[in-house]
Design an enzyme around this catalytic site. Structure first.
Site, PDB file in Angstrom:
ATOM      1  CB  VAL A  66      -0.999   0.027   1.186  1.00 40.24           C
ATOM      2  CG1 VAL A  66      -2.109  -0.995   1.017  1.00 40.24           C
ATOM      3  CG2 VAL A  66      -0.283  -0.127   2.522  1.00 40.24           C
ATOM      4  CE1 TYR A 157       2.214   2.933  14.226  1.00 41.73           C
ATOM      5  CE2 TYR A 157       1.917   4.143  16.277  1.00 41.73           C
ATOM      6  CZ  TYR A 157       1.476   3.201  15.360  1.00 41.73           C
ATOM      7  OH  TYR A 157       0.290   2.534  15.584  1.00 41.73           O
TER       8      TYR A 157
END
Ligand code: NAP
Length: 253
Positions: A66, A157
């Site tokens: 993705v 993150y």
């Protein structure tokens, strides 16, 4: 009460963890077509697919990284070819790697941003095109508590997950008039492979549990439930919302 009424859903990162639990729950809830996306773990993805088929859903298994927009586009093209519509997108695939800011390489930074965030841009762009033509659809983007309060040693993150929250609000405002809703689920600690290293260490697990008012780690199914709610018609007037599912660990909204 909750019924997906024959809808078609794409779930990224559905071979394991939260994505796998979501696919299974969607099948139980009456989805007609499920696109189970995976990257490396074909066997796990096949197991999820066979569970969903047993529950009565039609399944399309799609291997796609993705982080690569062209691969995401191919996944949407295959979905349209097979099912003719995309009613629900659950943009869930992600990675969580440790890196201190002083030594984080550009490659480490880009890997996390590409898989966690560029993927959401790519998926939402394809979904927006299809859903605009349909004049209906819903997107559910998976963020994290880290996106709201930051996370030491995981700044890349946390940055990717914070961006998902502002992206949710922007797209909700941009696409709402076309009958498209965009919402976000922000989990706390969940018992999956991703959190395995931390949760398998007894001392760390105790420390984490102490921070959670409910006193336990969520199961993947406990995240899949709120995702299903947002995907269902019961949530038809919810748009731009960040749904925190963290046992009360981070109280914000
Ligand atoms: P997980 O068990 O590690 O599963 C990750 C999934 O993402 C797998 O299906 C994996 O596919 C897929 N994936 C990874 N890189 C990919 C790529 N480049 N292209 C396509 N698929 C890719 O993780 P999880 O705990 O279920 O996490 C799901 C989401 O919840 C993530 O966005 C994560 O950040 C978020 N979240 C998790 C927690 C937690 O405590 N677990 C907390 C907050 C938020 P393959 O196995 O096929 O490679």
């Amino acid at each position: 009460m909750i019924n997906l009424n024959e809808k078609i859903a794409i779930i990224t990162g559905a071979s394991r963890g939260i994505g796998a639990a979501t696919a299974t729950l969607f099948a139980k809830a009456g989805a007609r077509g499920l696109v189970i996306n995976y990257h490396k773990d074909k066997t796990a993805a096949e197991n999820v697919a066979s569970r969903c088929k047993d529950l009565g859903a039609e399944v399309l298994l799609v291997r796609a990284d993705v982080a690569i927009p062209a691969s995401v586009k191919k996944m949407f093209d295959k979905t349209l070819e097979r099912f003719g519509a995309v009613d629900i997108l659950v943009a869930n695939a992600g990675i969580w790697k440790e890196a201190a800011i002083e030594t984080m390489t550009e490659q480490e930074w880009c890997e996390t941003i590409d898989i966690n965030l560029k993927s959401i841009y790519a998926c939402c762009q394809c979904a927006a095109r299809v859903m605009t033509a349909q004049q209906r659809g819903t997107m559910i983007l998976i963020s994290s508590t880290a996106g709201q309060r930051g996370e030491a040693l995981h700044s890349h993150y946390a940055a990717s997950k914070g961006a998902i929250i502002s992206l949710t609000k922007s797209l909700a405002a941009e696409l709402g008039a076309r009958g498209i809703t965009v919402n976000c689920v922000a989990p706390g600690w969940v018992a999956t492979d991703m959190a395995g290293a931390a949760l398998n260490d007894k001392k760390t697990l105790r420390k984490i549990r102490d921070l959670i008012p409910l006193g336990r780690i969520a199961t993947p199914e406990e995240i899949a439930g709120p995702i299903l709610f947002l995907a269902s018609d019961l949530a038809a007037h919810i748009n731009g919302e960040i749904l925190n599912v963290n046992g009360g660990m981070v109280l914000c909204g």
